[in-house]
Design an enzyme around this catalytic site. Structure first.
Site, PDB file in Angstrom:
ATOM      1  N   CYS A  82       0.820  -1.212   0.000  1.00 32.80           N
ATOM      2  CA  CYS A  82       0.000   0.000   0.000  1.00 32.80           C
ATOM      3  C   CYS A  82       0.851   1.258   0.000  1.00 32.80           C
ATOM      4  O   CYS A  82       0.696   2.133  -0.841  1.00 32.80           O
ATOM      5  CB  CYS A  82      -0.922  -0.011   1.212  1.00 32.80           C
ATOM      6  SG  CYS A  82      -1.784   1.526   1.479  1.00 32.80           S
ATOM      7  N   CYS A  87      -1.498   1.688  -3.155  1.00 30.45           N
ATOM      8  CA  CYS A  87      -2.475   2.761  -2.975  1.00 30.45           C
ATOM      9  C   CYS A  87      -1.886   4.169  -2.961  1.00 30.45           C
ATOM     10  O   CYS A  87      -2.377   5.059  -3.652  1.00 30.45           O
ATOM     11  CB  CYS A  87      -3.218   2.577  -1.660  1.00 30.45           C
ATOM     12  SG  CYS A  87      -3.564   0.889  -1.212  1.00 30.45           S
ATOM     13  N   LYS A  90       0.104   5.300  -6.126  1.00 30.07           N
ATOM     14  CA  LYS A  90      -0.907   5.225  -7.191  1.00 30.07           C
ATOM     15  C   LYS A  90      -1.841   6.428  -7.147  1.00 30.07           C
ATOM     16  O   LYS A  90      -2.071   7.106  -8.134  1.00 30.07           O
ATOM     17  CB  LYS A  90      -1.674   3.899  -7.025  1.00 30.07           C
ATOM     18  CG  LYS A  90      -2.861   3.653  -7.876  1.00 30.07           C
ATOM     19  CD  LYS A  90      -4.189   4.079  -7.308  1.00 30.07           C
ATOM     20  CE  LYS A  90      -4.705   3.426  -6.068  1.00 30.07           C
ATOM     21  NZ  LYS A  90      -5.320   2.135  -6.173  1.00 30.07           N
ATOM     22  N   LYS A  91      -2.352   6.712  -5.955  1.00 27.08           N
ATOM     23  CA  LYS A  91      -3.324   7.802  -5.880  1.00 27.08           C
ATOM     24  C   LYS A  91      -2.654   9.151  -6.134  1.00 27.08           C
ATOM     25  O   LYS A  91      -3.262  10.047  -6.729  1.00 27.08           O
ATOM     26  CB  LYS A  91      -4.032   7.804  -4.524  1.00 27.08           C
ATOM     27  CG  LYS A  91      -5.038   8.949  -4.412  1.00 27.08           C
ATOM     28  CD  LYS A  91      -6.431   8.535  -4.076  1.00 27.08           C
ATOM     29  CE  LYS A  91      -7.410   9.693  -4.202  1.00 27.08           C
ATOM     30  NZ  LYS A  91      -8.131   9.971  -2.970  1.00 27.08           N
ATOM     31  N   GLY A 155      11.512 -13.586   7.359  1.00 27.17           N
ATOM     32  CA  GLY A 155      11.046 -14.616   8.286  1.00 27.17           C
ATOM     33  C   GLY A 155      10.620 -15.895   7.602  1.00 27.17           C
ATOM     34  O   GLY A 155      10.093 -15.871   6.492  1.00 27.17           O
ATOM     35  N   GLY A 221      -2.883  -6.464 -19.525  1.00 25.84           N
ATOM     36  CA  GLY A 221      -3.797  -6.842 -18.453  1.00 25.84           C
ATOM     37  C   GLY A 221      -4.920  -5.825 -18.358  1.00 25.84           C
ATOM     38  O   GLY A 221      -4.801  -4.715 -18.883  1.00 25.84           O
ATOM     39  N   SER A 223      -6.911  -5.677 -15.244  1.00 24.76           N
ATOM     40  CA  SER A 223      -7.350  -5.611 -13.852  1.00 24.76           C
ATOM     41  C   SER A 223      -7.393  -4.147 -13.447  1.00 24.76           C
ATOM     42  O   SER A 223      -7.006  -3.271 -14.219  1.00 24.76           O
ATOM     43  CB  SER A 223      -6.334  -6.323 -12.972  1.00 24.76           C
ATOM     44  OG  SER A 223      -5.087  -5.663 -13.110  1.00 24.76           O
ATOM     45  N   TYR A 224      -7.806  -3.893 -12.218  1.00 20.24           N
ATOM     46  CA  TYR A 224      -7.843  -2.487 -11.821  1.00 20.24           C
ATOM     47  C   TYR A 224      -6.442  -1.889 -11.775  1.00 20.24           C
ATOM     48  O   TYR A 224      -6.254  -0.721 -12.093  1.00 20.24           O
ATOM     49  CB  TYR A 224      -8.621  -2.294 -10.512  1.00 20.24           C
ATOM     50  CG  TYR A 224      -7.891  -2.586  -9.240  1.00 20.24           C
ATOM     51  CD1 TYR A 224      -7.161  -1.582  -8.608  1.00 20.24           C
ATOM     52  CD2 TYR A 224      -7.920  -3.847  -8.658  1.00 20.24           C
ATOM     53  CE1 TYR A 224      -6.483  -1.838  -7.433  1.00 20.24           C
ATOM     54  CE2 TYR A 224      -7.244  -4.107  -7.485  1.00 20.24           C
ATOM     55  CZ  TYR A 224      -6.520  -3.103  -6.875  1.00 20.24           C
ATOM     56  OH  TYR A 224      -5.854  -3.346  -5.716  1.00 20.24           O
ATOM     57  N   VAL A 225      -5.458  -2.719 -11.449  1.00 15.61           N
ATOM     58  CA  VAL A 225      -4.072  -2.216 -11.440  1.00 15.61           C
ATOM     59  C   VAL A 225      -3.671  -1.762 -12.842  1.00 15.61           C
ATOM     60  O   VAL A 225      -3.111  -0.676 -13.034  1.00 15.61           O
ATOM     61  CB  VAL A 225      -3.095  -3.299 -10.929  1.00 15.61           C
ATOM     62  CG1 VAL A 225      -1.663  -2.780 -10.977  1.00 15.61           C
ATOM     63  CG2 VAL A 225      -3.461  -3.756  -9.532  1.00 15.61           C
ATOM     64  N   ALA A 226      -3.993  -2.590 -13.827  1.00 20.19           N
ATOM     65  CA  ALA A 226      -3.647  -2.271 -15.214  1.00 20.19           C
ATOM     66  C   ALA A 226      -4.315  -0.969 -15.654  1.00 20.19           C
ATOM     67  O   ALA A 226      -3.675  -0.083 -16.224  1.00 20.19           O
ATOM     68  CB  ALA A 226      -4.070  -3.421 -16.133  1.00 20.19           C
ATOM     69  N   GLU A 228      -5.652   1.438 -13.822  1.00 22.72           N
ATOM     70  CA  GLU A 228      -5.207   2.613 -13.083  1.00 22.72           C
ATOM     71  C   GLU A 228      -3.865   3.113 -13.613  1.00 22.72           C
ATOM     72  O   GLU A 228      -3.683   4.313 -13.830  1.00 22.72           O
ATOM     73  CB  GLU A 228      -5.093   2.297 -11.581  1.00 22.72           C
ATOM     74  CG  GLU A 228      -6.452   2.170 -10.905  1.00 22.72           C
ATOM     75  CD  GLU A 228      -6.364   1.844  -9.419  1.00 22.72           C
ATOM     76  OE1 GLU A 228      -7.368   2.031  -8.719  1.00 22.72           O
ATOM     77  OE2 GLU A 228      -5.300   1.400  -8.949  1.00 22.72           O
ATOM     78  N   GLY A 313      -1.781  -9.836 -12.809  1.00 26.12           N
ATOM     79  CA  GLY A 313      -2.184 -10.488 -11.566  1.00 26.12           C
ATOM     80  C   GLY A 313      -1.084 -10.433 -10.525  1.00 26.12           C
ATOM     81  O   GLY A 313       0.030  -9.994 -10.803  1.00 26.12           O
ATOM     82  N   ASP A 355      -3.567  -9.993   1.779  1.00 27.50           N
ATOM     83  CA  ASP A 355      -3.551 -10.497   0.406  1.00 27.50           C
ATOM     84  C   ASP A 355      -3.171 -11.964   0.296  1.00 27.50           C
ATOM     85  O   ASP A 355      -3.473 -12.622  -0.691  1.00 27.50           O
ATOM     86  CB  ASP A 355      -2.548  -9.683  -0.446  1.00 27.50           C
ATOM     87  CG  ASP A 355      -2.992  -8.247  -0.631  1.00 27.50           C
ATOM     88  OD1 ASP A 355      -3.981  -7.849   0.014  1.00 27.50           O
ATOM     89  OD2 ASP A 355      -2.345  -7.520  -1.420  1.00 27.50           O
ATOM     90  N   HIS A 493     -26.939  20.224  -2.914  1.00 25.17           N
ATOM     91  CA  HIS A 493     -26.892  20.813  -4.236  1.00 25.17           C
ATOM     92  C   HIS A 493     -25.812  21.881  -4.336  1.00 25.17           C
ATOM     93  O   HIS A 493     -25.691  22.666  -3.403  1.00 25.17           O
ATOM     94  CB  HIS A 493     -28.266  21.427  -4.532  1.00 25.17           C
ATOM     95  CG  HIS A 493     -28.452  21.801  -5.958  1.00 25.17           C
ATOM     96  ND1 HIS A 493     -28.341  20.889  -6.984  1.00 25.17           N
ATOM     97  CD2 HIS A 493     -28.724  22.995  -6.524  1.00 25.17           C
ATOM     98  CE1 HIS A 493     -28.556  21.524  -8.126  1.00 25.17           C
ATOM     99  NE2 HIS A 493     -28.785  22.788  -7.878  1.00 25.17           N
ATOM    100  N   GLU A 498     -25.269  13.976  -4.807  1.00 23.85           N
ATOM    101  CA  GLU A 498     -26.725  14.106  -4.649  1.00 23.85           C
ATOM    102  C   GLU A 498     -27.471  13.286  -5.697  1.00 23.85           C
ATOM    103  O   GLU A 498     -28.625  12.912  -5.498  1.00 23.85           O
ATOM    104  CB  GLU A 498     -27.168  15.572  -4.719  1.00 23.85           C
ATOM    105  CG  GLU A 498     -27.099  16.185  -6.100  1.00 23.85           C
ATOM    106  CD  GLU A 498     -27.711  17.590  -6.182  1.00 23.85           C
ATOM    107  OE1 GLU A 498     -28.734  17.841  -5.544  1.00 23.85           O
ATOM    108  OE2 GLU A 498     -27.147  18.433  -6.903  1.00 23.85           O
TER     109      GLU A 498
END
Lengths: 518, 529
Positions: A82, A87, A90-91, A155, A221, A223-226, A228, A313, A355, A493, A498
């Site tokens: 993230c 995230c 990206k954003k 780990g 791809g 997907s939303y990653v692609a 975005e 993916g 994930d 408004h 709305e």
């Protein structure tokens, strides 16, 4: 469902046997080094460890990052996907891309801007990376404040109470813990069997740390990653093509997915529909030549790009954990860890979330919430389980798409086409009007039960600020909102949000759903 | 602010049985034959209206021959148009009387052009941030003229849409000023022609309040928000008087677009009827964005010089009793804007003669069903002085139409939990009770407050910063959320969904149960501790 119920009771039974209610806020580490060792310092791991520490547990977090195949990033800091490669960057880049559109709009709003306006990738990335580093640092400080031991170890599991940590230099440390939580998340996948894919392609992990603009880019791809990534690259002015094998945004409402990609097409993103890449070759000029097949015509095509981004993916990071030795059950197909509703694995004392969990949404907020709830349960503070229903999400494509609940297709499947009512509206954001922007894809869909009190089953919104619009509605949805709850709420408004409470045209009616006037 | 609305008198519905019978009949017969009859009559009478003889008729005869409708709406703004259109859909022969442009305050001199201006100002803020996000925009100039032309074109476009909508709905539009006559049956006269209906709706809205020259010498050298929308150029030097949301919005827009702006307020903060957190924060934000704020100040006089207006202001801090009153003058002002409130638009209506009661400020007093004190006459929207908001007027107008023409006798608008946004910089969103109101009504021990403030991620890489503040007002053991207040980027679009949940009776636990959407600002509401 039976299984779910059974495991729910089982877990309670388990609780009853293993834990007599512990005294509050006192470490029970006893014969172990720690009460809790968390492997993975991403959203879920950090949330889980901090929460546990808050209840007096002795906690350690192990975090370690392998460099990407392309080695664009050698290492990153605390915060996981993230913060470092998801995230957050990206954003921010999405925001930069929105400015590309805002500049065009600004002219219509009376701002005279001298042409041409250039975008500098390096300036943006410096800002983005500085912010990411400040977040990395913030997480470090928080762990310290909450007395969580941070260890930059890779780990792996030795047994159900023992973790082996390996430093970069190869030094081994053994940690014992009453409970172990695996939160190692996932990394982007490369395709197999495409010559040149790994050597010449990059993934989203690299994208967010590129020092230089990726230039003309092929994103493979849908997907939303692609979408975005393709969206923000287009927005900052790069020639961008998305190559789609079958459909876009699988799992999302397909009408909405169509609106998202339609908007991107008018926005300037190119789409190669029903195409599959065959090979990638590096030319002497340094350009990447991609060869692909159009699966509809069977024809072969070629073009050159500066970058090829694989967004095909994500794969769970389980390999190095030694899960097989302990018999931690994995899903054979996905490689993810099979989990009960209380996040327990098939091995006692070992839990997993985020994930890496089979069937879990790959979203930061669900990992955080699940992590906190698990920590509370392990500390004997509560028995509350994570509810993975009603998870809202937003795709930050050029035209943002936010949703919660069922897609129309899924609602039809579960309730029958005749038993659902879809209220919908094509609306025009006021900010689009003066800017003379096409609003054909700004759409709202409220999927309700058709009879009775018309409980809302799913809510979908494309438009500016979809994420900010959707959160409150997601909460209404969580509270069991019905269509009349929406229509009884007075609008604000003039906003886009709305329009959600104003929807009144049903799909069954066949009437024009275009909103006119205030 | 909103709770005042909730505490309205629960007066019983005054509904004449004959209306009910008619409404039920209407529903049963699905309107067609009756409507046909009315339409035919309307057609004949409108045909007749073209004859000039009728104008000279004695008023009592004219009354008997006044054009009859089922529903007569005075005022073609948000509330009137919504009520008229819904009534017409339900089969009522309807007419709308409008003296100005269709769409009322919202479309012509309110929400719509205001938000267009706000959007333009938001672009100005973006332009500051562009370089931080990697865009080199070089020299940027702003053309007020371009913006105004576009805005006017859009507003005209809306005016036409409203006209078309009325025509499509077969609603007669009557242009002119309405005045109630002295006929025994409530009747309205416009340009010498008379109209009547068993149901007459007053939806004439409001106007900006103005001060006379007697009250403040030179007051009429200033403009109001109506005049703001007529400005042909960006004023270089602006003085705005008032502390309400209109003053805040106007000051924000003009200042952000590049006008040197002073805001004169009588006390120490703006938006004083909002939650104290919002009031304090908004006051601070105004100053942060470069607005010259004059606290404890009032305009004493205005005069005109060659270089513009001279606005003389007196300042006195009531807490410092020993301080002298200070008098200062702002020179070379090319725009003095009074934003000191709004008043009901009832002049010339002659409602006094109709037995329609008004309050001391002239607002028409209505019960929860929008009934005035005179049977057959109703009022919605700003003219009633409660919750001056377009969606409120629209909803009230529609609810009324359903009650009158569909026989839904319980159809009324619930005035509780009305969400409101102020398009300040950054915007404010608020719904439900303020902390102060909650404490007053429930007692301090029963009120729990959750607050947060943060820098939105948008500003993570910008040198310009603004804070986002959020507050939840909860009451009782179950921590029912009775108020939500916020100011920050995106708060305008955040509020609507939460207002649905709050109206449903959401508790803090419901907020906690909701999964966040990451990364947004709104997620902070569901992750508050």
């Amino acid at each position: 469902r039976l299984l779910v119920v059974a495991s729910f009771f089982l877990s309670f039974f388990f609780w009853g046997v293993c834990y007599s209610p512990p005294p509050l806020c006192i470490s029970r580490a006893g014969k172990y080094d720690y009460d809790l060792v968390v492997i993975g310092g991403g959203s879920g791991g950090l949330a889980c460890s901090k929460e546990a520490a808050q209840f007096g547990q002795k906690v350690a977090v192990l975090d370690y990052v392998d460099p990407t195949v392309k080695g664009k990033i050698k290492i990153w800091g605390l915060g996981g996907t993230c913060v470092n490669v998801g995230c957050i960057p990206k954003k921010l880049i999405h925001q930069a891309a929105l400015f590309g559109t805002a500049l065009k709009d600004a002219k219509k709003y009376g701002w005279q801007i001298s042409e041409p306006v250039c975008h500098d990738w390096a300036t943006m990335m410096e800002g983005v990376q500085n912010h990411v580093r400040s977040l990395n640092w913030g997480h470090r400080v928080q762990l310290q404040d909450k007395k969580v031991k941070y260890l930059n170890f890779k780990g792996s599991l030795v047994d159900e109470h023992t973790v082996k940590g390996l430093t970069k230099a190869g030094k081994e440390t053994i940690l014992t813990a009453k409970n172990i939580v695996i939160v190692t998340g996932g990394r982007p996948k490369y395709p197999t069997n495409i010559p040149g894919a790994v050597e010449h392609g990059i993934t989203s992990d690299d994208m967010f740390w590129l020092k230089k603009s990726p230039g003309k880019t092929l994103v493979v791809g849908a997907s939303y990653v692609a979408l975005e990534c393709a969206g923000f690259l287009t927005g900052i002015g790069l020639d961008t093509t998305v190559m789609v094998r079958s459909i876009a945004l699988r799992g999302f409402d397909q009408q909405m997915a169509g609106l998202v990609t339609d908007y991107m097409e008018t926005y300037g993103t190119k789409f190669a529909w029903k195409c599959v890449p065959k090979r990638v070759d590096k030319l002497s000029s340094g350009a990447l030549q991609v060869t692909w097949t159009d699966t509809q015509t069977g024809g072969e095509h070629q073009d050159t790009y500066d970058s090829v981004l694989w967004a095909v993916g994500r794969a769970p990071e389980t390999k190095a954990l030694g899960l097989d030795k302990l018999g931690v059950k994995l899903n054979q197909e996905t490689g993810k860890i099979v989990l009960a509703t209380d996040e327990s694995t098939s091995v006692p004392n070992i839990y997993a979330l985020g994930d890496i969990g089979e069937g879990r949404p790959e979203l930061t907020p669900t990992a955080i919430k699940a992590g906190k709830l698990l920590a509370r349960r392990l500390a004997g503070q509560s028995a509350e389980l994570m509810n993975y229903d009603n998870v809202p999400t937003t795709v930050f494509t050029p035209l943002e798409y936010g949703c919660v609940g069922l897609s129309e297709e899924e609602a039809e499947k579960r309730h029958g086409k005749d038993n659902i009512e879809v209220y919908h509206a094509f609306y025009k954001p006021l900010e689009f009007t003066v800017a003379e922007r096409d609003a054909s894809q700004c759409y709202i869909k409220v999927v309700c039960k058709r009879f009775g009190d018309q409980t809302i089953l799913g809510l979908h919104f494309t438009g500016p600020n979809a994420g900010e619009v959707m959160q409150g509605f997601a909460m209404g949805f969580q509270c069991g909102a019905t269509y009349s709850h929406l229509s009884q709420t007075v609008g604000i408004h003039p906003t886009c949000a709305e329009e959600v409470v104003k929807v009144n045209i049903t799909k069954h009616s066949g009437l024009d759903a275009t909103v006119t006037g205030c | 602010m909103l709770c005042r609305v909730c505490r309205r008198l629960p007066a019983p519905a005054v509904t004449l049985p004959s209306f009910l019978v008619m409404a039920v009949f209407t529903q049963l017969t699905r309107m067609r034959p009756w409507r046909w009859f009315i339409c035919r009559k309307q057609f004949l009478s409108s045909f007749g209206r073209h004859g000039s003889i009728r104008r000279n008729m004695a008023s009592d005869r004219a009354a008997s021959q006044a054009t009859r409708f089922d529903f007569l709406v005075i005022g073609g703004g948000s509330g009137g148009l919504a009520g008229a259109r819904r009534a017409s859909e339900l089969g009522a022969a309807t007419a709308v009387i409008e003296s100005h442009k269709l769409g009322g305050t919202c479309v012509n001199v309110g929400c719509v052009p205001k938000k267009v201006m706000w959007n333009a100002a938001v672009h100005a803020e973006y332009l500051h941030d562009h370089s931080d996000y990697g865009f080199d925009t070089g020299n940027v100039r702003f053309s007020w003229e371009t913006l105004k032309a576009k805005r006017d074109a859009y507003v005209s476009h809306l005016n036409r849409i409203y006209r078309n909508n009325l025509d499509k709905a077969k609603i007669q539009t009557i242009q002119g000023h309405a005045r109630f006559t002295n006929d025994p049956e409530p009747t309205v006269e416009v340009d010498g022609r008379k109209y009547t209906a068993p149901h007459i709706l007053i939806a004439t809205g409001g106007l900006p309040s103005v001060l006379s020259d007697a009250e403040i010498p030179g007051a009429n050298l200033g403009i109001t928000s109506d005049g703001f929308f007529e400005l042909e150029t960006l004023p270089k030097r602006t003085v705005i008087v008032g502390a309400g949301y209109i003053a805040v919005e106007m000051a924000g827009i003009l200042s952000t677009l590049g006008s040197k702006t002073s805001l004169i307020i009588r006390q120490t903060g703006v938006l004083r009827n909002f939650d104290s957190l919002i009031s304090a924060n908004c006051t601070k934000e105004l100053q942060n964005t470069g607005i010259d704020l004059w606290k404890n100040s009032q305009v004493k006089s205005v005069c005109k010089s060659e270089k513009g207006l001279e606005v003389t202001i007196v300042t006195k801090d009531p807490e410092k009793k020993n301080d002298e009153e200070k008098t200062s003058t702002i020179q070379e002002v090319d725009c003095l804007l009074w934003a000191i409130g709004r008043q009901p638009n009832i002049s010339g209506l002659n409602i006094g003669a109709m037995g329609v009661d008004t309050d001391e400020r002239g607002h028409i007093i209505v019960d929860e069903f929008q009934n005035t004190s005179r049977p057959g006459i109703y009022a919605v929207g700003d003219v009633c002085g409660k919750a001056l908001l377009t969606p409120v007027a629209i909803a009230a107008g529609r609810k009324l139409a359903h009650r009158l023409f569909e026989g839904k006798k319980d159809s009324k608008l619930d005035y509780s939990c009305i969400p409101t946004v102020v398009f300040s910089h950054p915007p404010i969103g608020t719904v439900g009770l303020t902390e102060e109101e909650a404490i007053k009504s429930r007692g301090k021990e029963n009120v729990k407050i959750y607050k947060t403030s943060f820098t939105p991620m948008y500003h993570a890489i910008t040198s310009r910063k603004s804070q986002c503040i959020m507050k939840l007002v909860c009451v009782g053991k179950e921590e029912k959320v009775v108020g939500l207040h916020m100011q920050g980027l995106g708060c305008d679009e955040m509020l609507q969904g939460f207002s649905v949940a709050i109206k449903m009776g959401a508790t803090k636990a419901d907020f906690d149960k909701t999964i966040a959407i990451h990364p947004t600002s709104s997620e902070e509401f569901v992750t508050m501790r």
